[in-house]
Design a protein around this motif. Structure first.
Motif, PDB file in Angstrom:
ATOM      1  N   LYS A  95      -4.685  44.163 -21.375  1.00  0.00           N
ATOM      2  CA  LYS A  95      -4.260  44.411 -22.830  1.00  0.00           C
ATOM      3  C   LYS A  95      -3.167  43.181 -23.491  1.00  0.00           C
ATOM      4  CE  LYS A  95      -5.486  49.224 -22.833  1.00  0.00           C
ATOM      5  NZ  LYS A  95      -5.070  50.687 -23.040  1.00  0.00           N
ATOM      6  N   ASP A  96      -2.886  42.355 -22.514  1.00  0.00           N
ATOM      7  CA  ASP A  96      -1.950  41.326 -23.021  1.00  0.00           C
ATOM      8  C   ASP A  96      -2.474  40.264 -23.744  1.00  0.00           C
ATOM      9  OD1 ASP A  96       0.472  39.853 -23.212  1.00  0.00           O
ATOM     10  OD2 ASP A  96       0.128  39.009 -21.475  1.00  0.00           O
ATOM     11  N   VAL A  97      -2.966  40.725 -24.960  1.00  0.00           N
ATOM     12  CA  VAL A  97      -3.736  39.673 -25.941  1.00  0.00           C
ATOM     13  C   VAL A  97      -2.597  38.634 -26.328  1.00  0.00           C
ATOM     14  CG1 VAL A  97      -5.498  41.273 -26.301  1.00  0.00           C
ATOM     15  CG2 VAL A  97      -3.356  41.398 -27.807  1.00  0.00           C
ATOM     16  N   ASP A  98      -1.140  38.912 -26.525  1.00  0.00           N
ATOM     17  CA  ASP A  98      -0.401  37.965 -26.975  1.00  0.00           C
ATOM     18  C   ASP A  98       0.180  36.847 -25.786  1.00  0.00           C
ATOM     19  OD1 ASP A  98       1.017  36.681 -29.060  1.00  0.00           O
ATOM     20  OD2 ASP A  98       2.858  37.982 -28.640  1.00  0.00           O
ATOM     21  N   GLY A  99      -0.516  37.240 -24.854  1.00  0.00           N
ATOM     22  CA  GLY A  99      -0.195  36.215 -23.402  1.00  0.00           C
ATOM     23  C   GLY A  99       1.259  36.146 -22.947  1.00  0.00           C
ATOM     24  N   VAL A 100       1.902  37.233 -22.948  1.00  0.00           N
ATOM     25  CA  VAL A 100       3.344  37.144 -22.640  1.00  0.00           C
ATOM     26  C   VAL A 100       3.785  37.638 -21.228  1.00  0.00           C
ATOM     27  CG1 VAL A 100       4.050  37.441 -25.181  1.00  0.00           C
ATOM     28  CG2 VAL A 100       3.640  39.611 -23.751  1.00  0.00           C
ATOM     29  N   THR A 101       2.945  38.217 -20.543  1.00  0.00           N
ATOM     30  CA  THR A 101       3.266  38.718 -19.048  1.00  0.00           C
ATOM     31  C   THR A 101       3.413  37.538 -18.189  1.00  0.00           C
ATOM     32  OG1 THR A 101       1.221  39.326 -18.796  1.00  0.00           O
ATOM     33  CG2 THR A 101       2.337  40.904 -19.832  1.00  0.00           C
ATOM     34  N   MET A 102       3.889  37.696 -16.987  1.00  0.00           N
ATOM     35  CA  MET A 102       3.931  36.885 -15.824  1.00  0.00           C
ATOM     36  C   MET A 102       2.391  36.777 -15.513  1.00  0.00           C
ATOM     37  SD  MET A 102       7.412  37.297 -13.915  1.00  0.00           S
ATOM     38  CE  MET A 102       7.458  39.052 -13.845  1.00  0.00           C
ATOM     39  N   HIS A 103       1.676  37.623 -15.395  1.00  0.00           N
ATOM     40  CA  HIS A 103       0.164  37.662 -14.831  1.00  0.00           C
ATOM     41  C   HIS A 103      -0.440  36.749 -15.636  1.00  0.00           C
ATOM     42  CE1 HIS A 103      -3.855  38.894 -14.913  1.00  0.00           C
ATOM     43  NE2 HIS A 103      -3.718  39.455 -13.588  1.00  0.00           N
ATOM     44  N   SER A 104      -0.111  36.867 -17.101  1.00  0.00           N
ATOM     45  CA  SER A 104      -0.841  35.662 -18.042  1.00  0.00           C
ATOM     46  C   SER A 104      -0.487  34.455 -17.947  1.00  0.00           C
ATOM     47  CB  SER A 104      -0.518  36.331 -19.651  1.00  0.00           C
ATOM     48  OG  SER A 104      -1.185  37.379 -19.809  1.00  0.00           O
ATOM     49  N   PHE A 105       0.919  34.200 -17.617  1.00  0.00           N
ATOM     50  CA  PHE A 105       1.356  32.827 -17.359  1.00  0.00           C
ATOM     51  C   PHE A 105       0.783  32.291 -16.196  1.00  0.00           C
ATOM     52  CE2 PHE A 105       4.527  29.769 -15.899  1.00  0.00           C
ATOM     53  CZ  PHE A 105       4.584  28.847 -16.913  1.00  0.00           C
ATOM     54  N   ALA A 106       0.788  32.899 -15.190  1.00  0.00           N
ATOM     55  CA  ALA A 106       0.233  32.589 -13.867  1.00  0.00           C
ATOM     56  C   ALA A 106      -1.219  32.152 -14.095  1.00  0.00           C
ATOM     57  CB  ALA A 106       0.250  33.743 -12.844  1.00  0.00           C
ATOM     58  N   ALA A 107      -1.920  33.096 -14.499  1.00  0.00           N
ATOM     59  CA  ALA A 107      -3.458  32.696 -15.077  1.00  0.00           C
ATOM     60  C   ALA A 107      -3.617  31.242 -15.833  1.00  0.00           C
ATOM     61  CB  ALA A 107      -4.023  33.866 -15.850  1.00  0.00           C
ATOM     62  N   MET A 108      -2.733  31.325 -16.706  1.00  0.00           N
ATOM     63  CA  MET A 108      -2.723  29.867 -17.481  1.00  0.00           C
ATOM     64  C   MET A 108      -2.360  28.637 -16.638  1.00  0.00           C
ATOM     65  SD  MET A 108      -0.778  30.506 -21.131  1.00  0.00           S
ATOM     66  CE  MET A 108       0.196  31.974 -20.786  1.00  0.00           C
ATOM     67  N   SER A 109      -1.458  28.927 -15.713  1.00  0.00           N
ATOM     68  CA  SER A 109      -0.914  27.776 -14.729  1.00  0.00           C
ATOM     69  C   SER A 109      -1.994  27.325 -13.852  1.00  0.00           C
ATOM     70  CB  SER A 109       0.416  28.486 -14.227  1.00  0.00           C
ATOM     71  OG  SER A 109       1.212  28.713 -14.907  1.00  0.00           O
ATOM     72  N   PHE A 110      -2.688  28.438 -13.353  1.00  0.00           N
ATOM     73  CA  PHE A 110      -3.806  28.229 -12.345  1.00  0.00           C
ATOM     74  C   PHE A 110      -5.244  28.196 -12.780  1.00  0.00           C
ATOM     75  CE2 PHE A 110      -0.139  30.253  -9.645  1.00  0.00           C
ATOM     76  CZ  PHE A 110      -0.128  29.131  -8.826  1.00  0.00           C
ATOM     77  N   ALA A 111      -5.219  28.054 -14.224  1.00  0.00           N
ATOM     78  CA  ALA A 111      -6.808  27.963 -14.993  1.00  0.00           C
ATOM     79  C   ALA A 111      -7.645  29.060 -14.639  1.00  0.00           C
ATOM     80  CB  ALA A 111      -7.066  26.449 -14.566  1.00  0.00           C
ATOM     81  N   ARG A 112      -7.057  30.166 -14.446  1.00  0.00           N
ATOM     82  CA  ARG A 112      -7.815  31.685 -14.060  1.00  0.00           C
ATOM     83  C   ARG A 112      -8.010  32.313 -15.359  1.00  0.00           C
ATOM     84  NH1 ARG A 112     -10.337  30.918  -9.644  1.00  0.00           N
ATOM     85  NH2 ARG A 112     -10.681  33.101  -9.698  1.00  0.00           N
ATOM     86  N   PRO A 113      -9.060  32.863 -15.320  1.00  0.00           N
ATOM     87  CA  PRO A 113      -9.534  33.881 -16.470  1.00  0.00           C
ATOM     88  C   PRO A 113      -8.328  34.793 -16.967  1.00  0.00           C
ATOM     89  CG  PRO A 113     -11.065  34.035 -14.833  1.00  0.00           C
ATOM     90  CD  PRO A 113     -10.186  33.339 -14.233  1.00  0.00           C
ATOM     91  N   GLY A 114      -8.007  34.922 -18.076  1.00  0.00           N
ATOM     92  CA  GLY A 114      -6.921  35.634 -18.693  1.00  0.00           C
ATOM     93  C   GLY A 114      -6.631  35.486 -20.114  1.00  0.00           C
TER      94      GLY A 114
END
Length: 289
Positions: free
Chosen positions: A122-141
């Protein structure tokens, strides 16, 4: 006498409108198929006028895109623990598909603890550490909305990033840092700069792409811009002033975002798009939208 060059303006407003129109169509399809409209919950601590205005604007855009919004206004005296409880409750509510915590929340709030109470799906603003990790590793999120909007702008204007020198001025957890990671994922060579960077101007002058995201009005001058560079101004200060001195930078850049009308509209468009995608994922309709 040679003519003064003028950079092409990157029309964030126009691109954002197209994204929102596509998002509204997807939201309508989800509602038709499931009988449930995508829902974004907004949470605001206190009564800061600017934050309240931002929340109203986001809720109004939700309504136009066929997204239901639920607003939770909390008093300025709210503790971190109380805010975490509120966000955890929303995370467990099946009727809520996306959560936006309007920040800053106030100096007494541990914002990182609050962000981490938001369920990753539900982190549609992309603010959690999970979302940052997904961005960093080019994973879905879900990406941080402003950096995500910046990348959509660069894509829309066919900006080649592979092998290019990108300089990000700013290192915030939800803007500067994720912007650099998203640029890196596109094979740009990324340099982060910040308030303690020595000779900032010299580093910026080497950049093929400049992302200004530090929140200091007119920090970057036209003379700092490499001729033909792409300039993304993600700053905003009262009086429609960005982090870049637009009047001088426009004579040297190849592409440049206006303030307003550049990055700002893209941020909201990505928020709405990700809310609808979250709803599709949670409602099991992702194969149909």
């Amino acid at each position: 006498m040679s003519e003064t060059r003028t950079a092409q303006l990157m029309d964030g407003s126009g691109l954002a409108q197209r994204i929102v129109e596509e998002t509204a169509a997807r939201a309508a399809e989800i509602t038709d198929r499931t009988g449930v409209a995508p829902c974004l919950a907004t949470v605001l601590v206190g009564e800061d006028p600017a934050s309240a205005t931002y929340v109203r604007m986001k809720r109004a855009r939700c309504a136009k895109a066929g997204i239901t919004s639920r607003h939770i206004g909390l008093p300025a005296t709210t503790t971190t623990a109380e805010l975490v409880d509120t966000l955890a409750e929303l995370s467990g509510d099946p009727d809520v598909h996306g959560i936006l915590l309007q920040h800053p929340c106030g100096p007494h709030i541990d914002e990182r603890a609050a962000f981490e109470a938001i369920a990753p799906e539900k982190d549609v603003d992309g603010v959690t550490m999970h979302s940052f990790a997904a961005m960093s590793f080019a994973r879905p999120g879900f990406v941080s909305c402003t950096p995500g909007g910046i990348m959509r702008l660069l894509e829309a204007y066919d900006v080649e990033l592979a092998g290019k020198r990108a300089v990000v001025v700013g290192r915030s957890a939800i803007l500067g840092k994720p912007a650099g990671m998203l640029l890196l994922a596109k094979d740009a060579t990324v340099t982060y700069c910040h308030s303690r960077t020595d000779d900032l101007s010299a580093i910026v002058r080497e950049a093929d792409v400049v992302v200004a995201a530090v929140g200091r009005p007119r920090l970057i001058l036209g003379e700092d811009i490499k001729p033909g560079a792409v300039v993304i101004d993600a700053g905003y200060s009262p009086g429609n002033v960005g982090d870049v001195d637009h009047d001088t930078a426009v004579t040297r850049a190849g592409l440049i975002t206006p303030v307003p009308g550049g990055v700002g509209p893209m941020t909201i468009a990505v928020l709405l798009e990700q809310t609808v995608r979250a709803a599709a994922n949670q409602l099991g309709t992702r194969h149909h939208v």
